[in-house]
Design an enzyme around this catalytic site. Sequence first.
Site, PDB file in Angstrom:
ATOM      1  N   ALA A  63      18.502  44.505  74.766  1.00 57.73           N
ATOM      2  CA  ALA A  63      18.947  44.112  73.432  1.00 57.73           C
ATOM      3  C   ALA A  63      19.545  45.362  72.798  1.00 57.73           C
ATOM      4  CB  ALA A  63      17.774  43.601  72.626  1.00 57.73           C
ATOM      5  N   GLU A 111      15.100  40.282  81.032  1.00 56.93           N
ATOM      6  CA  GLU A 111      14.632  38.987  80.510  1.00 56.93           C
ATOM      7  C   GLU A 111      15.676  37.883  80.686  1.00 56.93           C
ATOM      8  OE1 GLU A 111      13.637  40.897  76.786  1.00 56.93           O
ATOM      9  OE2 GLU A 111      11.559  40.258  76.972  1.00 56.93           O
ATOM     10  N   GLU A 131      10.312  48.383  76.652  1.00 58.39           N
ATOM     11  CA  GLU A 131      10.149  48.218  75.205  1.00 58.39           C
ATOM     12  C   GLU A 131       9.026  49.025  74.583  1.00 58.39           C
ATOM     13  OE1 GLU A 131      10.813  45.786  77.304  1.00 58.39           O
ATOM     14  OE2 GLU A 131      12.250  44.386  76.457  1.00 58.39           O
TER      15      GLU A 131
HETATM   16  N1  DAK Z   1      21.500  49.151  73.067  1.00 57.82           N
HETATM   17  C1  DAK Z   1      22.555  49.755  72.487  1.00 57.82           C
HETATM   18  N2  DAK Z   1      23.342  50.650  73.116  1.00 57.82           N
HETATM   19  C2  DAK Z   1      23.036  50.949  74.387  1.00 57.82           C
HETATM   20  C3  DAK Z   1      21.946  50.355  75.061  1.00 57.82           C
HETATM   21  C4  DAK Z   1      21.145  49.412  74.349  1.00 57.82           C
HETATM   22  N3  DAK Z   1      20.114  48.763  74.900  1.00 57.82           N
HETATM   23  N4  DAK Z   1      21.896  50.867  76.308  1.00 57.82           N
HETATM   24  C5  DAK Z   1      22.921  51.725  76.408  1.00 57.82           C
HETATM   25  N5  DAK Z   1      23.607  51.778  75.265  1.00 57.82           N
HETATM   26  C6  DAK Z   1      24.792  52.597  74.945  1.00 57.82           C
HETATM   27  C7  DAK Z   1      24.410  54.072  74.742  1.00 57.82           C
HETATM   28  O1  DAK Z   1      23.934  54.269  73.445  1.00 57.82           O
HETATM   29  C8  DAK Z   1      25.727  54.758  75.021  1.00 57.82           C
HETATM   30  O2  DAK Z   1      26.548  54.611  73.901  1.00 57.82           O
HETATM   31  P1  DAK Z   1      27.455  55.866  73.369  1.00 57.82           P
HETATM   32  O3  DAK Z   1      26.501  56.953  73.077  1.00 57.82           O
HETATM   33  O4  DAK Z   1      28.358  56.154  74.531  1.00 57.82           O
HETATM   34  O5  DAK Z   1      28.151  55.312  72.169  1.00 57.82           O
HETATM   35  C9  DAK Z   1      26.329  53.889  76.134  1.00 57.82           C
HETATM   36  O6  DAK Z   1      25.670  52.638  76.062  1.00 57.82           O
HETATM   37  C10 DAK Z   1      26.118  54.475  77.507  1.00 57.82           C
HETATM   38  O7  DAK Z   1      24.736  54.727  77.655  1.00 57.82           O
HETATM   39  P2  DAK Z   1      24.153  56.126  78.165  1.00 57.82           P
HETATM   40  O8  DAK Z   1      25.023  57.253  77.764  1.00 57.82           O
HETATM   41  O9  DAK Z   1      22.724  56.176  77.736  1.00 57.82           O
HETATM   42  O10 DAK Z   1      24.264  55.940  79.752  1.00 57.82           O
HETATM   43  P3  DAK Z   1      23.351  56.562  80.861  1.00 57.82           P
HETATM   44  O11 DAK Z   1      23.996  56.248  82.163  1.00 57.82           O
HETATM   45  O12 DAK Z   1      23.028  57.987  80.558  1.00 57.82           O
HETATM   46  O13 DAK Z   1      21.966  55.756  80.773  1.00 57.82           O
HETATM   47  C11 DAK Z   1      20.583  53.759  80.551  1.00 57.82           C
HETATM   48  C12 DAK Z   1      21.929  54.391  81.035  1.00 57.82           C
HETATM   49  C13 DAK Z   1      20.674  52.247  80.724  1.00 57.82           C
HETATM   50  C14 DAK Z   1      19.458  54.297  81.432  1.00 57.82           C
HETATM   51  C15 DAK Z   1      20.356  54.166  79.076  1.00 57.82           C
HETATM   52  O14 DAK Z   1      21.534  53.856  78.349  1.00 57.82           O
HETATM   53  C16 DAK Z   1      19.200  53.456  78.474  1.00 57.82           C
HETATM   54  O15 DAK Z   1      18.054  53.839  78.698  1.00 57.82           O
HETATM   55  N6  DAK Z   1      19.484  52.432  77.660  1.00 57.82           N
HETATM   56  C17 DAK Z   1      18.488  51.715  76.934  1.00 57.82           C
HETATM   57  C18 DAK Z   1      17.729  50.812  77.859  1.00 57.82           C
HETATM   58  C19 DAK Z   1      16.647  50.078  77.127  1.00 57.82           C
HETATM   59  O16 DAK Z   1      15.692  50.722  76.635  1.00 57.82           O
HETATM   60  N7  DAK Z   1      16.732  48.782  77.088  1.00 57.82           N
HETATM   61  C20 DAK Z   1      15.762  47.952  76.456  1.00 57.82           C
HETATM   62  C21 DAK Z   1      16.194  47.749  75.052  1.00 57.82           C
HETATM   63  S1  DAK Z   1      14.888  46.980  74.134  1.00 57.82           S
HETATM   64  C22 DAK Z   1      12.839  41.056  70.183  1.00 57.82           C
HETATM   65  C23 DAK Z   1      13.907  40.628  70.840  1.00 57.82           C
HETATM   66  C24 DAK Z   1      14.365  41.330  71.919  1.00 57.82           C
HETATM   67  C25 DAK Z   1      13.795  42.494  72.328  1.00 57.82           C
HETATM   68  C26 DAK Z   1      12.703  42.929  71.635  1.00 57.82           C
HETATM   69  C27 DAK Z   1      12.212  42.219  70.569  1.00 57.82           C
HETATM   70  N8  DAK Z   1      12.372  40.364  69.027  1.00 57.82           N
HETATM   71  C28 DAK Z   1      13.045  40.527  67.793  1.00 57.82           C
HETATM   72  C29 DAK Z   1      11.450  39.276  69.221  1.00 57.82           C
HETATM   73  C30 DAK Z   1      14.356  43.220  73.417  1.00 57.82           C
HETATM   74  C31 DAK Z   1      14.313  44.550  73.419  1.00 57.82           C
HETATM   75  C32 DAK Z   1      15.089  45.354  74.367  1.00 57.82           C
HETATM   76  O17 DAK Z   1      15.827  44.885  75.209  1.00 57.82           O
END
Ligand code: DAK
Length: 258
Positions: A63, A111, A131
């Site tokens: 997300a 998910e 998360e």
């Molecule tokens: N959201 C927003 N931007 C993201 C992103 C994300 N999840 N993942 C990557 N990006 C963006 C980065 O910010 C970066 O943007 P710029 O800085 O270039 O503007 C660009 O994509 C490239 O990312 P990186 O520079 O970080 O690339 P790397 O190759 O170094 O790393 C990575 C890739 C996938 C390992 C890293 O980007 C990363 O760790 N991303 C986050 C992964 C993550 O934590 N995903 C889970 C998100 S939490 C709910 C509903 C839903 C949810 C929760 C509650 N309720 C309201 C009930 C769900 C939550 C989630 O999914």
Amino acid sequence: MEFVTYEAEGQIGLITICRPKALNALNSAVLGELDEVLDAVDLEEIRALILTGSGEKSFVAGADIAEMSSLTKAEGEAFGKKGNDVFRKLEKFPIPVIAAVNGFALGGGCEIAMSCDIRICSENAMFGQPEVGLGITPGFGGTQRLARLIGAGMAKEMIYAARNISAEEAYRIGLVNKVYPQEELMPAARKLATSIARNAPIAVRNSKKAIDEGLQTDIDQAIVIEEKLFGDCFETADQKEGMSAFLERRKEKNFINK
Ligand code: DAK
């Protein structure tokens, strides 16, 4: 649409999430477009869907953390509901959905893949529910679907420790059906979708319903669900066609989705 593309390729529908600057992360706009695309699928024609992400690095990186970071409680609930509604629509979609996971499938990305019927992935795919490291629980069904797919012990380890796993490990624990080199992933997804599309569509749909609804109940009720859906097939032209083709030793079958 800005972030989601849809192409009908004969009897196969291909949905691609395309938001490369955020590694295809799911914001409200992406979720809204996915919802619209699913509503627009022509179920008379299309017999299987493939869901993938654009590029060779990421399926869906979760997300959108930037969008979520400033949500209030009420906005968080609304965002969660929007996502959950789309994911349930995908899960209950009448025809099979194959997730072709072409890279990162983290958080909401893992998910959404789990809301599909079948997952295949590329060798560089990575799965995880990170998360708790962000101070939240998985919010699009991750606590429920991961535990059901790979068992509670392994799901708890992945979720509590925010441990991402490789494609190979995802294969070993049954989260994906098969791993392919990146360039072979989409051909493999199309091949699988084509083998599904070749069969009697109502029988395929009823099988999906029987498996999904049966898994939600005990075996006695599940068998009754199967009996009913099996019986329904005998009111279809395709049951007559499938069995006639066998008896006539005919290879070509003309299933008409009726
Ligand atoms: N959201 C927003 N931007 C993201 C992103 C994300 N999840 N993942 C990557 N990006 C963006 C980065 O910010 C970066 O943007 P710029 O800085 O270039 O503007 C660009 O994509 C490239 O990312 P990186 O520079 O970080 O690339 P790397 O190759 O170094 O790393 C990575 C890739 C996938 C390992 C890293 O980007 C990363 O760790 N991303 C986050 C992964 C993550 O934590 N995903 C889970 C998100 S939490 C709910 C509903 C839903 C949810 C929760 C509650 N309720 C309201 C009930 C769900 C939550 C989630 O999914």
